[in-house]
Design a protein around this motif. Structure first.
Motif, mmCIF file in Angstrom:
data_model
loop_
_atom_site.group_PDB
_atom_site.id
_atom_site.type_symbol
_atom_site.label_atom_id
_atom_site.label_comp_id
_atom_site.label_asym_id
_atom_site.label_seq_id
_atom_site.Cartn_x
_atom_site.Cartn_y
_atom_site.Cartn_z
ATOM 1 N N ALA A 40 15.920 -16.916 27.405
ATOM 2 C CA ALA A 40 15.919 -17.750 26.026
ATOM 3 C C ALA A 40 15.243 -17.224 24.870
ATOM 4 O O ALA A 40 14.074 -16.245 25.354
ATOM 5 N N LYS A 41 15.770 -17.581 23.918
ATOM 6 C CA LYS A 41 15.719 -16.640 22.721
ATOM 7 C C LYS A 41 14.087 -17.337 22.185
ATOM 8 O O LYS A 41 13.133 -16.566 21.743
ATOM 9 N N GLU A 42 13.640 -18.855 22.270
ATOM 10 C CA GLU A 42 12.362 -19.915 22.567
ATOM 11 C C GLU A 42 12.205 -20.013 23.782
ATOM 12 O O GLU A 42 12.719 -20.680 25.281
ATOM 13 N N LYS A 43 10.361 -20.155 24.288
ATOM 14 C CA LYS A 43 10.057 -20.534 25.229
ATOM 15 C C LYS A 43 10.198 -22.001 25.675
ATOM 16 O O LYS A 43 11.196 -22.167 26.830
ATOM 17 N N VAL A 44 10.986 -23.598 24.282
ATOM 18 C CA VAL A 44 10.824 -24.538 24.845
ATOM 19 C C VAL A 44 12.744 -24.631 25.426
ATOM 20 O O VAL A 44 12.611 -24.944 26.015
ATOM 21 N N MET A 45 13.626 -23.506 24.717
ATOM 22 C CA MET A 45 14.817 -23.238 25.341
ATOM 23 C C MET A 45 14.904 -22.929 26.969
ATOM 24 O O MET A 45 15.570 -23.185 27.540
ATOM 25 N N ALA A 46 13.957 -22.330 27.351
ATOM 26 C CA ALA A 46 14.427 -21.719 29.098
ATOM 27 C C ALA A 46 13.397 -22.993 29.404
ATOM 28 O O ALA A 46 13.862 -23.283 30.774
ATOM 29 N N GLU A 47 12.282 -23.076 29.432
ATOM 30 C CA GLU A 47 11.696 -24.810 29.756
ATOM 31 C C GLU A 47 13.088 -25.851 30.262
ATOM 32 O O GLU A 47 13.004 -26.384 31.254
ATOM 33 N N LYS A 48 13.525 -26.168 28.839
ATOM 34 C CA LYS A 48 14.319 -27.446 29.248
ATOM 35 C C LYS A 48 15.603 -26.472 30.423
ATOM 36 O O LYS A 48 16.706 -27.784 31.043
ATOM 37 N N SER A 49 16.276 -25.416 30.100
ATOM 38 C CA SER A 49 16.747 -25.305 31.001
ATOM 39 C C SER A 49 16.551 -25.037 32.446
ATOM 40 O O SER A 49 17.000 -25.178 33.225
ATOM 41 N N LEU A 50 15.092 -24.359 32.774
ATOM 42 C CA LEU A 50 14.840 -24.435 34.201
ATOM 43 C C LEU A 50 14.622 -25.637 34.413
ATOM 44 O O LEU A 50 14.981 -26.865 36.156
ATOM 45 N N GLN A 51 14.316 -26.964 34.010
ATOM 46 C CA GLN A 51 13.383 -28.008 33.902
ATOM 47 C C GLN A 51 15.312 -28.727 34.939
ATOM 48 O O GLN A 51 15.673 -29.819 35.214
ATOM 49 N N GLU A 52 16.606 -28.476 34.022
ATOM 50 C CA GLU A 52 17.297 -28.899 34.225
ATOM 51 C C GLU A 52 17.777 -28.666 35.652
ATOM 52 O O GLU A 52 18.525 -29.278 35.919
ATOM 53 N N VAL A 53 17.869 -27.356 36.122
ATOM 54 C CA VAL A 53 18.304 -26.309 36.820
ATOM 55 C C VAL A 53 17.472 -27.152 37.821
ATOM 56 O O VAL A 53 17.736 -28.182 39.091
ATOM 57 N N ILE A 54 16.750 -27.365 37.636
ATOM 58 C CA ILE A 54 15.021 -28.246 39.178
ATOM 59 C C ILE A 54 15.230 -29.746 39.016
ATOM 60 O O ILE A 54 15.780 -29.847 40.365
ATOM 61 N N ARG A 55 16.460 -30.160 38.991
ATOM 62 C CA ARG A 55 16.633 -31.744 38.934
ATOM 63 C C ARG A 55 17.978 -32.101 39.296
ATOM 64 O O ARG A 55 17.809 -32.259 40.422
ATOM 65 N N SER A 56 18.328 -30.812 39.061
ATOM 66 C CA SER A 56 19.462 -31.441 39.629
ATOM 67 C C SER A 56 19.525 -30.749 41.260
ATOM 68 O O SER A 56 20.009 -31.244 41.770
ATOM 69 N N ILE A 57 18.832 -29.444 41.950
ATOM 70 C CA ILE A 57 18.400 -29.237 43.211
ATOM 71 C C ILE A 57 17.508 -30.693 43.760
ATOM 72 O O ILE A 57 17.819 -30.953 45.052
ATOM 73 N N GLU A 58 16.578 -30.931 43.223
ATOM 74 C CA GLU A 58 16.115 -32.221 43.430
ATOM 75 C C GLU A 58 16.859 -33.895 43.463
ATOM 76 O O GLU A 58 16.349 -34.342 44.628
ATOM 77 N N ARG A 59 17.863 -33.998 42.778
ATOM 78 C CA ARG A 59 18.913 -34.942 43.572
ATOM 79 C C ARG A 59 19.622 -35.172 44.335
ATOM 80 O O ARG A 59 20.410 -36.146 45.019
ATOM 81 N N ARG A 60 19.673 -33.573 44.788
ATOM 82 C CA ARG A 60 20.529 -33.338 46.244
ATOM 83 C C ARG A 60 19.985 -33.585 47.406
ATOM 84 O O ARG A 60 18.656 -34.321 47.051
ATOM 85 N N THR A 61 20.923 -35.003 48.214
ATOM 86 C CA THR A 61 19.967 -35.843 49.336
ATOM 87 C C THR A 61 19.803 -34.691 50.571
ATOM 88 O O THR A 61 19.700 -35.342 51.910
ATOM 89 N N ASP A 62 19.762 -33.233 50.517
ATOM 90 C CA ASP A 62 20.724 -32.937 52.197
ATOM 91 C C ASP A 62 18.823 -31.743 51.837
ATOM 92 O O ASP A 62 18.648 -30.732 52.330
ATOM 93 N N LEU A 63 17.878 -32.069 50.514
ATOM 94 C CA LEU A 63 17.328 -30.614 50.393
ATOM 95 C C LEU A 63 15.893 -31.742 50.722
ATOM 96 O O LEU A 63 15.948 -32.661 49.035
ATOM 97 N N GLU A 64 14.933 -30.934 49.982
ATOM 98 C CA GLU A 64 13.466 -31.447 49.522
ATOM 99 C C GLU A 64 12.815 -30.371 48.886
ATOM 100 O O GLU A 64 12.773 -29.380 49.466
ATOM 101 N N VAL A 65 12.088 -30.766 47.661
ATOM 102 C CA VAL A 65 11.950 -29.427 46.952
ATOM 103 C C VAL A 65 10.168 -29.653 47.117
ATOM 104 O O VAL A 65 9.607 -31.481 47.245
ATOM 105 N N THR A 66 9.494 -29.027 47.601
ATOM 106 C CA THR A 66 8.301 -29.110 47.608
ATOM 107 C C THR A 66 7.603 -28.349 47.257
ATOM 108 O O THR A 66 6.085 -28.823 46.799
ATOM 109 N N ILE A 67 7.637 -26.725 46.036
ATOM 110 C CA ILE A 67 6.648 -26.537 45.546
ATOM 111 C C ILE A 67 7.829 -25.794 44.102
ATOM 112 O O ILE A 67 8.544 -25.116 44.635
#
Length: 70
Positions: A37-64
């Motif tokens: 991304a052009k700016e760190k803030v944009m990259a952080e938002k994008s990664l946070q969205e990805v992590i939230r979507s993975i954490e919402r899955r009921t068949d997974l458990e995110v630990t770290i």
């Protein structure tokens, strides 16, 4: 299931994602996710969205979640 998560994440969020570790262990994996991304803030938002979507899955458990900036 791992391939499905990788494929869905790549298509929905336009990030690079791969399985990094624990290939020999059952019910455990480590993903590496990269975004450019052009700016760190944009990259952080994008990664946070990805992590939230993975954490919402009921068949997974995110630990770290670790971030590394280059």
């Amino acid at each position: 299931m791992i391939k499905q998560i990788i494929h869905q994440t790549q298509n929905k969020y336009n990030v690079s994602i791969t399985e990094l570790d624990f290939h020999d262990l059952w019910q455990r994996t480590a993903f590496g996710i990269a975004v450019v991304a052009k700016e760190k803030v944009m990259a952080e938002k994008s990664l946070q969205e990805v992590i939230r979507s993975i954490e919402r899955r009921t068949d997974l458990e995110v630990t770290i979640v670790e971030y590394e900036w280059l």
